[in-house]
Design a protein around this motif. Structure first.
Motif, PDB file in Angstrom:
ATOM      1  N   ALA A  48       0.829  -1.205   0.000  1.00  0.00           N
ATOM      2  CA  ALA A  48       0.000   0.000   0.000  1.00  0.00           C
ATOM      3  C   ALA A  48       0.865   1.258   0.000  1.00  0.00           C
ATOM      4  O   ALA A  48       0.569   2.233  -0.706  1.00  0.00           O
ATOM      5  CB  ALA A  48      -0.923  -0.007   1.215  1.00  0.00           C
ATOM      6  N   VAL A  49       1.951   1.246   0.773  1.00  0.00           N
ATOM      7  CA  VAL A  49       2.866   2.392   0.802  1.00  0.00           C
ATOM      8  C   VAL A  49       3.488   2.607  -0.570  1.00  0.00           C
ATOM      9  O   VAL A  49       3.602   3.745  -1.059  1.00  0.00           O
ATOM     10  CB  VAL A  49       3.954   2.177   1.872  1.00  0.00           C
ATOM     11  N   THR A  50       3.892   1.515  -1.224  1.00  0.00           N
ATOM     12  CA  THR A  50       4.477   1.628  -2.565  1.00  0.00           C
ATOM     13  C   THR A  50       3.493   2.246  -3.542  1.00  0.00           C
ATOM     14  O   THR A  50       3.856   3.098  -4.365  1.00  0.00           O
ATOM     15  CB  THR A  50       4.911   0.241  -3.068  1.00  0.00           C
ATOM     16  N   ALA A  51       2.232   1.829  -3.466  1.00  0.00           N
ATOM     17  CA  ALA A  51       1.206   2.381  -4.355  1.00  0.00           C
ATOM     18  C   ALA A  51       1.030   3.877  -4.119  1.00  0.00           C
ATOM     19  O   ALA A  51       0.851   4.656  -5.066  1.00  0.00           O
ATOM     20  CB  ALA A  51      -0.115   1.651  -4.150  1.00  0.00           C
ATOM     21  N   SER A  57      -2.374   5.546  -5.624  1.00  0.00           N
ATOM     22  CA  SER A  57      -3.393   5.591  -4.586  1.00  0.00           C
ATOM     23  C   SER A  57      -3.171   6.836  -3.742  1.00  0.00           C
ATOM     24  O   SER A  57      -2.027   7.252  -3.511  1.00  0.00           O
ATOM     25  CB  SER A  57      -3.325   4.338  -3.702  1.00  0.00           C
ATOM     26  N   TYR A  58      -4.275   7.449  -3.292  1.00  0.00           N
ATOM     27  CA  TYR A  58      -4.173   8.631  -2.435  1.00  0.00           C
ATOM     28  C   TYR A  58      -3.914   8.257  -0.982  1.00  0.00           C
ATOM     29  O   TYR A  58      -3.508   9.118  -0.185  1.00  0.00           O
ATOM     30  CB  TYR A  58      -5.461   9.445  -2.511  1.00  0.00           C
ATOM     31  N   GLY A  59      -4.172   7.020  -0.615  1.00  0.00           N
ATOM     32  CA  GLY A  59      -3.991   6.587   0.761  1.00  0.00           C
ATOM     33  C   GLY A  59      -4.426   5.145   0.893  1.00  0.00           C
ATOM     34  O   GLY A  59      -4.685   4.464  -0.106  1.00  0.00           O
ATOM     35  N   ALA A  60      -4.513   4.672   2.130  1.00  0.00           N
ATOM     36  CA  ALA A  60      -4.891   3.270   2.345  1.00  0.00           C
ATOM     37  C   ALA A  60      -5.410   3.086   3.753  1.00  0.00           C
ATOM     38  O   ALA A  60      -5.058   3.844   4.678  1.00  0.00           O
ATOM     39  CB  ALA A  60      -3.705   2.343   2.086  1.00  0.00           C
ATOM     40  N   ILE A  61      -6.251   2.060   3.917  1.00  0.00           N
ATOM     41  CA  ILE A  61      -6.757   1.627   5.216  1.00  0.00           C
ATOM     42  C   ILE A  61      -6.123   0.277   5.508  1.00  0.00           C
ATOM     43  O   ILE A  61      -6.306  -0.674   4.740  1.00  0.00           O
ATOM     44  CB  ILE A  61      -8.289   1.501   5.199  1.00  0.00           C
ATOM     45  N   VAL A  62      -5.348   0.205   6.580  1.00  0.00           N
ATOM     46  CA  VAL A  62      -4.614  -1.015   6.910  1.00  0.00           C
ATOM     47  C   VAL A  62      -5.235  -1.652   8.140  1.00  0.00           C
ATOM     48  O   VAL A  62      -5.270  -1.040   9.220  1.00  0.00           O
ATOM     49  CB  VAL A  62      -3.117  -0.719   7.151  1.00  0.00           C
ATOM     50  N   THR A  68      -2.789  -2.757  15.031  1.00  0.00           N
ATOM     51  CA  THR A  68      -3.865  -1.797  15.234  1.00  0.00           C
ATOM     52  C   THR A  68      -4.256  -1.183  13.895  1.00  0.00           C
ATOM     53  O   THR A  68      -3.432  -1.091  12.986  1.00  0.00           O
ATOM     54  CB  THR A  68      -3.404  -0.694  16.194  1.00  0.00           C
ATOM     55  N   PRO A  69      -5.508  -0.746  13.757  1.00  0.00           N
ATOM     56  CA  PRO A  69      -5.928  -0.126  12.501  1.00  0.00           C
ATOM     57  C   PRO A  69      -5.090   1.114  12.196  1.00  0.00           C
ATOM     58  O   PRO A  69      -4.717   1.865  13.097  1.00  0.00           O
ATOM     59  CB  PRO A  69      -7.394   0.223  12.751  1.00  0.00           C
ATOM     60  N   GLU A  70      -4.823   1.320  10.919  1.00  0.00           N
ATOM     61  CA  GLU A  70      -4.003   2.454  10.508  1.00  0.00           C
ATOM     62  C   GLU A  70      -4.557   3.025   9.212  1.00  0.00           C
ATOM     63  O   GLU A  70      -4.953   2.287   8.314  1.00  0.00           O
ATOM     64  CB  GLU A  70      -2.544   2.029  10.314  1.00  0.00           C
ATOM     65  N   VAL A  71      -4.584   4.338   9.126  1.00  0.00           N
ATOM     66  CA  VAL A  71      -4.978   5.036   7.902  1.00  0.00           C
ATOM     67  C   VAL A  71      -3.743   5.737   7.353  1.00  0.00           C
ATOM     68  O   VAL A  71      -3.125   6.551   8.051  1.00  0.00           O
ATOM     69  CB  VAL A  71      -6.102   6.048   8.164  1.00  0.00           C
ATOM     70  N   LEU A  72      -3.374   5.405   6.132  1.00  0.00           N
ATOM     71  CA  LEU A  72      -2.223   6.010   5.483  1.00  0.00           C
ATOM     72  C   LEU A  72      -2.700   7.134   4.572  1.00  0.00           C
ATOM     73  O   LEU A  72      -3.646   6.958   3.803  1.00  0.00           O
ATOM     74  CB  LEU A  72      -1.457   4.972   4.655  1.00  0.00           C
ATOM     75  N   THR A  73      -2.064   8.283   4.667  1.00  0.00           N
ATOM     76  CA  THR A  73      -2.416   9.413   3.821  1.00  0.00           C
ATOM     77  C   THR A  73      -1.170   9.923   3.105  1.00  0.00           C
ATOM     78  O   THR A  73      -0.047   9.493   3.396  1.00  0.00           O
ATOM     79  CB  THR A  73      -3.036  10.562   4.649  1.00  0.00           C
ATOM     80  N   ALA A  74      -1.373  10.862   2.185  1.00  0.00           N
ATOM     81  CA  ALA A  74      -0.266  11.525   1.486  1.00  0.00           C
ATOM     82  C   ALA A  74      -0.703  12.963   1.240  1.00  0.00           C
ATOM     83  O   ALA A  74      -1.287  13.276   0.199  1.00  0.00           O
ATOM     84  CB  ALA A  74       0.070  10.819   0.180  1.00  0.00           C
ATOM     85  N   VAL A 150      -6.814   4.032  16.409  1.00  0.00           N
ATOM     86  CA  VAL A 150      -6.579   4.130  14.970  1.00  0.00           C
ATOM     87  C   VAL A 150      -5.458   5.141  14.737  1.00  0.00           C
ATOM     88  O   VAL A 150      -5.560   6.301  15.140  1.00  0.00           O
ATOM     89  CB  VAL A 150      -7.853   4.560  14.222  1.00  0.00           C
ATOM     90  N   THR A 151      -4.406   4.704  14.080  1.00  0.00           N
ATOM     91  CA  THR A 151      -3.264   5.564  13.791  1.00  0.00           C
ATOM     92  C   THR A 151      -3.396   6.153  12.388  1.00  0.00           C
ATOM     93  O   THR A 151      -3.727   5.438  11.442  1.00  0.00           O
ATOM     94  CB  THR A 151      -1.954   4.775  13.887  1.00  0.00           C
ATOM     95  N   VAL A 152      -3.143   7.439  12.263  1.00  0.00           N
ATOM     96  CA  VAL A 152      -3.127   8.102  10.960  1.00  0.00           C
ATOM     97  C   VAL A 152      -1.683   8.490  10.654  1.00  0.00           C
ATOM     98  O   VAL A 152      -1.059   9.230  11.414  1.00  0.00           O
ATOM     99  CB  VAL A 152      -4.034   9.344  10.937  1.00  0.00           C
ATOM    100  N   THR A 153      -1.157   7.968   9.555  1.00  0.00           N
ATOM    101  CA  THR A 153       0.243   8.191   9.186  1.00  0.00           C
ATOM    102  C   THR A 153       0.311   8.899   7.839  1.00  0.00           C
ATOM    103  O   THR A 153      -0.245   8.407   6.853  1.00  0.00           O
ATOM    104  CB  THR A 153       1.014   6.865   9.101  1.00  0.00           C
ATOM    105  N   ASP A 154       0.989  10.040   7.820  1.00  0.00           N
ATOM    106  CA  ASP A 154       1.187  10.782   6.565  1.00  0.00           C
ATOM    107  C   ASP A 154       2.452  10.246   5.900  1.00  0.00           C
ATOM    108  O   ASP A 154       3.570  10.542   6.323  1.00  0.00           O
ATOM    109  CB  ASP A 154       1.313  12.274   6.854  1.00  0.00           C
ATOM    110  N   ILE A 155       2.274   9.449   4.852  1.00  0.00           N
ATOM    111  CA  ILE A 155       3.406   8.805   4.187  1.00  0.00           C
ATOM    112  C   ILE A 155       4.249   9.811   3.407  1.00  0.00           C
ATOM    113  O   ILE A 155       5.480   9.750   3.401  1.00  0.00           O
ATOM    114  CB  ILE A 155       2.912   7.686   3.249  1.00  0.00           C
ATOM    115  N   VAL A 156       3.592  10.756   2.730  1.00  0.00           N
ATOM    116  CA  VAL A 156       4.318  11.750   1.932  1.00  0.00           C
ATOM    117  C   VAL A 156       3.825  13.145   2.335  1.00  0.00           C
ATOM    118  O   VAL A 156       2.919  13.696   1.703  1.00  0.00           O
ATOM    119  CB  VAL A 156       4.122  11.525   0.415  1.00  0.00           C
TER     120      VAL A 156
END
Length: 352
Positions: A48-51, A57-62, A68-74, A150-156
């Motif tokens: 998901a991070v690679t995408a 992808s604009y983000g992902a729900i892991v 623990t649940p995680e929401v990835l954003t950019a 729920v963790t929210v992580t800004d990948i970019v």
């Protein structure tokens, strides 16, 4: 109007989890997102991070049984979409908290029922004249209150020099103006053969690209990454827009300057999606805008600055094709051909 915004449609967002979790997320997104999000399943968080890093992808729900649940954003991809995903994470947290509250209340209710049953049995034993059997006291089972966050992580994220992305959002405007200025000056000021106008466009675009890239990157921190790649992208953008103006002029004479400027400012620029995701524009106009110089430039500069792993071949090709095509039409120079053929200006009032 073609460039008017509407509700987003089909924003690509990833999801990671087992079949049951993915099915539940799909049902929730389908119910609440109303077509704004289209989910793509990935096998792992790394996928998901690679995408996200490749702008697929604009983000992902892991989700997962052991994490623990995680929401990835950019946020560098688009702050608005990142905010939407952050709100989705808050909604997930609220739903989880509600489930935990319901589970705790169920445990408390069960403990109360068990205690009431014991008391009732003692009362019935006394009433029947029997010696009540008092159970041995022991530690009661504590109520289990799980902690799930729920963790929210800004990948970019945006760079510290442009924390809100404001500079990147307006970086396209001086490039558009620069391209129009080069095209207009090359057409109306430079006299002589079409070759001179083509040479002026090429030289001025390279110079202006270097200057604007230096200002946007060094002075304002709007651009990140390789200066030379950014300068090349700026030069290609200016050349593509300038060549559009001189190309129309090569077909129509001075009237082509106005046609090129109107096309760029009122059609191509509003469709560029420089400040909003392509999915926020009416379709198919959003997709069409990516095949015009401003749209290709906006996507290219964002990728070069924050998404070095993203594919950029399409954007480079679009800019170079518009530049080459416009310069080719500039060399056609129909007004000059008509004059050489003995046709008068009176016959073609717009010919110079």
């Amino acid at each position: 109007m073609a460039g008017r915004h509407r509700r987003p449609q089909n924003l690509p967002v990833g999801v990671v989890g087992d079949d049951a979790q993915v099915t539940q997320v799909e049902a929730t997104v389908s119910e609440k997102a109303d077509g704004a999000v289209v989910l793509t399943r990935y096998d792992s968080r790394d996928d998901a991070v690679t995408a996200i890093e490749q702008r697929e992808s604009y983000g992902a729900i892991v989700l997962g049984p052991s994490s623990t649940p995680e929401v990835l954003t950019a946020s560098a991809a688009n702050p608005t979409v990142a905010q939407m995903l952050d709100e989705l994470g808050q909604g997930m947290q609220a739903a989880i908290d509600e489930q935990i509250r319901a589970a705790v209340e169920s445990q408390i209710a069960a403990a109360q029922q068990e205690a009431a049953a014991r008391v009732q049995s003692l009362v019935e034993a006394v009433r029947s004249g029997q010696v009540p059997q008092i159970p041995e006291s022991g530690p009661s089972a504590p109520v289990q209150i799980p902690a799930v966050t729920v963790t929210v992580t800004d990948i970019v994220p945006f760079a510290a020099s442009d924390p809100r992305g404001a500079g990147l959002g307006v970086a396209l405007f001086p490039l558009v103006l620069g391209g129009l200025a080069v095209g207009i000056v090359s057409t109306l000021v430079v006299r002589g053969s079409a070759v001179r106008r083509v040479t002026t466009v090429v030289v001025a675009s390279v110079g202006a690209g270097l200057v604007l890239a230096g200002i946007l990157q060094a002075a304002f921190g709007a651009l990140q990454g390789s200066f030379w790649l950014n300068a090349a992208a700026c030069a290609a953008t200016i050349a593509a827009i300038a060549a559009t103006v001189t190309g129309f002029a090569g077909l129509l004479g001075p009237a082509g300057v106005g046609v090129g400027a109107v096309f760029t400012m009122l059609i191509a620029n509003p469709l560029s999606a420089a400040a909003v995701p392509v999915e926020f524009l009416l379709q198919p106009w959003g997709a069409i805008g990516q095949w015009l110089p401003p749209g290709a430039a906006a996507t290219l500069l964002r990728s070069l600055s924050y998404f070095p792993d993203a594919a950029t071949a399409q954007q480079w090709i679009v800019l170079l094709v518009w530049a080459a095509g416009g310069l080719a039409l500039t060399l056609v120079d129909l007004p000059a051909r008509r004059l050489r053929a003995g046709q008068s200006v009176a016959e073609h009032p717009l010919t110079v």
